[in-house]
Write a protein that holds these residues in place. Sequence first.
Motif, PDB file in Angstrom:
ATOM      1  N   LEU A 518       0.863  -1.177   0.000  1.00 52.01           N
ATOM      2  CA  LEU A 518       0.000   0.000   0.000  1.00 52.01           C
ATOM      3  C   LEU A 518       0.898   1.225   0.000  1.00 52.01           C
ATOM      4  CD1 LEU A 518      -2.818  -0.632   2.632  1.00 52.01           C
ATOM      5  CD2 LEU A 518      -3.158  -0.122   0.229  1.00 52.01           C
ATOM      6  N   MET A 519       0.610   2.133  -0.899  1.00 55.90           N
ATOM      7  CA  MET A 519       1.344   3.406  -0.905  1.00 55.90           C
ATOM      8  C   MET A 519       0.351   4.462  -0.448  1.00 55.90           C
ATOM      9  SD  MET A 519       3.959   5.382  -1.774  1.00 55.90           S
ATOM     10  CE  MET A 519       5.019   4.674  -3.011  1.00 55.90           C
ATOM     11  N   VAL A 520       0.637   5.056   0.717  1.00 56.58           N
ATOM     12  CA  VAL A 520      -0.300   6.016   1.300  1.00 56.58           C
ATOM     13  C   VAL A 520       0.271   7.418   1.138  1.00 56.58           C
ATOM     14  CG1 VAL A 520      -1.521   6.709   3.391  1.00 56.58           C
ATOM     15  CG2 VAL A 520      -1.080   4.288   2.954  1.00 56.58           C
ATOM     16  N   ASP A 550       8.656   5.753   5.325  1.00 56.41           N
ATOM     17  CA  ASP A 550       7.955   7.038   5.235  1.00 56.41           C
ATOM     18  C   ASP A 550       8.952   8.086   4.782  1.00 56.41           C
ATOM     19  OD1 ASP A 550       6.438   9.354   5.609  1.00 56.41           O
ATOM     20  OD2 ASP A 550       5.399   8.512   7.335  1.00 56.41           O
ATOM     21  N   ASN A 551       8.672   8.750   3.685  1.00 58.30           N
ATOM     22  CA  ASN A 551       9.594   9.791   3.217  1.00 58.30           C
ATOM     23  C   ASN A 551       9.055  11.186   3.484  1.00 58.30           C
ATOM     24  OD1 ASN A 551       7.718  10.300   1.260  1.00 58.30           O
ATOM     25  ND2 ASN A 551       9.034   9.830  -0.482  1.00 58.30           N
ATOM     26  N   GLY A 552       8.046  11.316   4.314  1.00 56.69           N
ATOM     27  CA  GLY A 552       7.523  12.630   4.661  1.00 56.69           C
ATOM     28  C   GLY A 552       6.232  12.952   3.938  1.00 56.69           C
ATOM     29  N   THR A 553       6.154  12.626   2.680  1.00 57.63           N
ATOM     30  CA  THR A 553       4.927  12.908   1.946  1.00 57.63           C
ATOM     31  C   THR A 553       4.138  11.632   1.675  1.00 57.63           C
ATOM     32  OG1 THR A 553       6.026  12.694  -0.197  1.00 57.63           O
ATOM     33  CG2 THR A 553       5.958  14.897   0.778  1.00 57.63           C
ATOM     34  N   HIS A 554       4.843  10.512   1.681  1.00 54.77           N
ATOM     35  CA  HIS A 554       4.195   9.239   1.386  1.00 54.77           C
ATOM     36  C   HIS A 554       4.740   8.200   2.344  1.00 54.77           C
ATOM     37  CE1 HIS A 554       3.922  11.450  -2.375  1.00 54.77           C
ATOM     38  NE2 HIS A 554       2.968  10.618  -2.778  1.00 54.77           N
ATOM     39  N   PHE A 555       3.965   7.165   2.559  1.00 49.96           N
ATOM     40  CA  PHE A 555       4.616   5.993   3.129  1.00 49.96           C
ATOM     41  C   PHE A 555       4.182   4.743   2.410  1.00 49.96           C
ATOM     42  CE2 PHE A 555       1.010   6.084   6.143  1.00 49.96           C
ATOM     43  CZ  PHE A 555       0.680   4.731   6.234  1.00 49.96           C
TER      44      PHE A 555
HETATM   45  C1  LIG Z   1       8.078  10.133  -1.465  1.00 49.50           C
HETATM   46  O1  LIG Z   1       7.790   9.031  -2.280  1.00 49.50           O
HETATM   47  C2  LIG Z   1       6.783   9.271  -3.283  1.00 49.50           C
HETATM   48  C3  LIG Z   1       6.539   7.974  -3.981  1.00 49.50           C
HETATM   49  O2  LIG Z   1       7.731   7.343  -4.305  1.00 49.50           O
HETATM   50  C4  LIG Z   1       7.271  10.348  -4.215  1.00 49.50           C
HETATM   51  O3  LIG Z   1       6.278  10.615  -5.189  1.00 49.50           O
HETATM   52  C5  LIG Z   1       7.525  11.596  -3.411  1.00 49.50           C
HETATM   53  O4  LIG Z   1       8.022  12.591  -4.231  1.00 49.50           O
HETATM   54  C6  LIG Z   1       8.516  11.296  -2.290  1.00 49.50           C
HETATM   55  N1  LIG Z   1       8.619  12.485  -1.482  1.00 49.50           N
HETATM   56  C7  LIG Z   1       9.777  12.970  -1.049  1.00 49.50           C
HETATM   57  C8  LIG Z   1       9.719  14.171  -0.188  1.00 49.50           C
HETATM   58  O5  LIG Z   1      10.809  12.444  -1.366  1.00 49.50           O
END
Ligand SMILES: *[C@@H]1O[C@H](CO)[C@@H](O)[C@H](O)[C@H]1NC(C)=O
Length: 910
Positions: A518-520, A550-555
């Motif tokens: 799941l990509m949230v 979790d990269n901040g905008t998505h997990f």
């Molecule tokens: C986090 O990952 C999503 C999906 O891979 C990507 O679209 C988004 O730009 C990433 N955000 C950051 C802040 O890296």
Amino acid sequence: MAGNLFFRLCFFIGVFASEVWTREVAPELITLECVPTLSLARIYLPAGYFLNKHVRFSAVDQHGRVHEIDRAVATQCGYTISSDFRGNIEFRASLISCYSQIVDDRNFTIMVQIDVATTPDMKDALSYLKSLSCSYFSWRPREILCETNYMEVSVWREIPQIQDFIQDEPDDWTEVFPEAVSGAASVWQVVFHLPSAKRAMLVSEAQSVGYGINTTDSRILLRAPFNASEAQETNVQGVTFSVLRSSTFYKQRWMILLVDTAVACPVDDIKFTMDTIIWSIPKNIGPLLIGANDFNDVRVVMGVNLHEMTSADISKRNYVFSHDHVAITIQIPVGAKGGYFKSHVREGKHGITYSINVFLEHQWNDNRWGTTKHTIIKEITTPFRHMPPIINNNTIPSRKLFNVTIGTFLTDTKLVSLTIGSETLTVTKANKRGYNVSEMKHPNGSTSYIVTVPFDAPNVEKTYGTGIDRIYTLNITFKFQVIPENQGFTETAVISCPVPDAVLPDAIGYCDKEHLSLMVTHGNVDEDWLPFLSNILLTTSRRSDYVLHDNGTHFLLQVSRHSSLLQYESLQSSSIMITLPLDMRDRSGITKRDFSISCSYSSKDLIECLPNGTMIVTAVKLVGVPDMDPSQLVLRDKNCRPILATEDRATFMFNVNSCGTVRKFKQTAMIYENDVLYFRPGMTVPAYQLKVACWYTTNETIVVPYGVENNPAPSVQPGFGPLDLFMRLYKDSTYSKFYEDAEYPVVRCLRESLYFEVELLRSEDPQLELFLVDCWSTTSSDQRSSPQWDVVINSCENAEDTHETIFHPVTNNSRIRFANHVKRFEVKMFTFMHDAKALSGKIYFHCSVVICDGRDPSMDLLCTRICIPDKQRFGRSTEMHYLSGHVSSGAILLVVDGTEQNDRITKSVD
Ligand SMILES: *[C@@H]1O[C@H](CO)[C@@H](O)[C@H](O)[C@H]1NC(C)=O
Ligand SMILES: *[C@@H]1O[C@H](CO)[C@@H](O)[C@H](O)[C@H]1NC(C)=O
Ligand SMILES: *[C@@H]1O[C@H](CO)[C@@H](O)[C@H](O)[C@H]1NC(C)=O
Ligand SMILES: *[C@@H]1O[C@H](CO)[C@@H](O)[C@H](O)[C@H]1NC(C)=O
Ligand SMILES: *[C@@H]1O[C@H](CO)[C@@H](O)[C@H](O)[C@H]1NC(C)=O
Ligand SMILES: *[C@@H]1O[C@H](CO)[C@@H](O)[C@H](O)[C@H]1NC(C)=O
Ligand SMILES: *[C@@H]1O[C@H](CO)[C@@H](O)[C@H](O)[C@H]1NC(C)=O
Ligand SMILES: *[C@@H]1O[C@H](CO)[C@@H](O)[C@H](O)[C@H]1NC(C)=O
């Protein structure tokens, strides 16, 4: 309240040096005033200068000696020191106070030394000497002053006609007179009239217990505290008075004279309603009118702050001042001009009082005393009234601005700090921070405060509401301080405002062979939401069965399809639905949003069908039966339990011949079926039923989907296994040696016998029985080719013609473990005829067989051993009780005589 402050400000214990450095230049702020109508002098110290200072008053006598005024001295000598709630200090002295310099009973000079220091020990005191001369010459024969801290009476010292006294009051005076005369030092003596007795005291004695007694040129005066031990509480028309009845004796030349020095002052004469102060005093005060039988008013006046009020003033200020022949009544609306409001803090709560300093003067004439002037001074303070501040919410959602008004407050209440969220700021700092704090003045002088806070301020709490609403919550605590006491109180407002600007998290999911993912995408409300998978809090630390990143905008959540955190649901016969249920919960554990992805996987690998008839079945916990304990799962035979059980799955391993397994046949497949069952304690109907099956085919068949039957939601988990048939040619009737693969084609002569054996290979199911249905031979390896020669027909030996078929029994031996799996027959060598000519060359044998349930052969005639020609094979029921298959032999080369043999052999090698 006033009393406490009075004490705090004014009385100091300690030795006071007689040489005092005196500063003649007093601040102009100190004002002096004669109040002759009340026979008082007053000194006023405004709060501004004297606030937070320690102030001490001393009286200075005509010789320049300084007498410190403490509470007892004040009461005995006619001084009053009071301080109002705002910190203003007032000093009042009776014109006939102890150290007053009196000339002719007309001119009175009061000298006071005021020490002002910043510390209680008065070390750094500055001293101011104040002197005030007042004239007062209209003394009435009797003047009574009810000050706030003492009662004072002065009586004209005329020579009385003793005979008259005795005539008027025979009981009172005849008793007292002899005591006075017989007093040891009869120069001065006071006799107090108590209800049961008279008590005579020498003046020195009376002064030592707190009475003030003295004379002036023309008057005798007596001063007493309200609670003097000889004072009586007497009810006069519903009002309690402190009454001191006394007679003072003095010797004048050869005469002993006495004066009645009775005094009476009210103590509980003020009543309060919500908005009015009511002060009522009876006119006919009995203890002051003994011996009189008639009286009439001379003057009735009231005043505020020691100043007399005209009737115009009174009505302008909305006071009510009235009197009839019984009583005098003053009504003052709370808040009326002349008094003042003051804020207070009680038990952390804000409230107010209203104070006013009122006096009442009543002069009357009576036929015993002539004129009496009775003056009462009252410093009135209403009871504390709780005044919770009113908070107004003028929030403007469209501008995303909180606007909070709190008020109203008196000017003595100041906003000192604000706590917004977790941050406490002074008003100045709050303004710098962008919280706009301002003061709003009302026309009546009171104040409110307005605070505006932008919704996006850091300390505004943002939470998710419902739908697309985000709730902005301002939790603001105002801290106020009341001056000059610096008492603090706080008031909290929590204001919430919904704004439809929520962005909810969104998810997409996908499945692959090994994972569910799941990509949230984060929204703006899920900052504090935590991801849970099957009630387990997920963490970003790496785990074997899932990955959370979790990269901040998505997990991204990726879970192995074998993870025990997933949920299983049976779908169809051959597939299983695996669900990844992700829910996002807030800090209190309430699910705010859930996502799930379900993927369908073949269920084949949950069941394994071993060639030897062993079934290995894994049953997983399904979502529909949350209370299931996999270790309690059983098979149809309830004695068969899992060989392995975890929280979410159980593994069974059993032979198809055991555990209640049922055998079924379906055209070219044989099915072993069982059920994995879960019974709730005490129940006979299973709460969970998983049908499991192994399909064994003879390698020519297609998989037939198996339908779903029964309740509760059963399904079959079929597995597939091989079921091999094999036909061998033996070398002789002992069936001990057969031709190996390499020996084919086998060369045989006509009329020799061929010994065939058909075997069901690999199966370990002793209940199975193999039957031959038809056997025939062809000249090509294709079993359908023609010509064909029948060998076995409908399970019967073909004994027609020259070729004779004989069945042979089979017994177990070292090679054959299950005799039921084997059939033998002998074909006598005959002349295969074709077009009336004996056949020579390659020949192939084929058999169609059925595999039956040996326990119940009667289920199908095909499965009986009895040879019944023409028995019906089909058309009885759709249900089959056997499995059919085909088996073929390798090539057999028939030779008619020895000459042809070599040629044929050569030919056949290809
Ligand atoms: C986090 O990952 C999503 C999906 O891979 C990507 O679209 C988004 O730009 C990433 N955000 C950051 C802040 O890296
Ligand atoms: C009595 O009055 C006289 C004259 O005013 C004064 O000097 C004296 O101190 C007074 N005594 C007392 C005890 O008040
Ligand atoms: C009393 O005071 C008045 C005014 O201050 C003054 O005129 C008068 O002479 C004084 N009398 C005496 C006896 O001191
Ligand atoms: C906040 O509300 C008060 C009272 O309604 C109003 O006087 C004031 O102008 C408002 N302040 C702002 C910034 O809108
Ligand atoms: C507001 O804040 C105070 C202290 O910071 C806290 O005790 C109180 O529970 C909060 N009230 C609400 C409704 O959040
Ligand atoms: C404050 O006012 C806003 C805007 O009118 C309103 O939405 C909100 O419910 C109010 N909050 C409280 C606590 O009264
Ligand atoms: C069937 O084969 C499996 C695996 O080779 C073996 O573990 C099992 O014991 C066998 N069962 C019987 C009844 O021989
Ligand atoms: C059927 O037999 C063929 C040929 O021997 C073999 O390749 C195939 O795998 C077999 N199928 C099954 C289901 O055993």
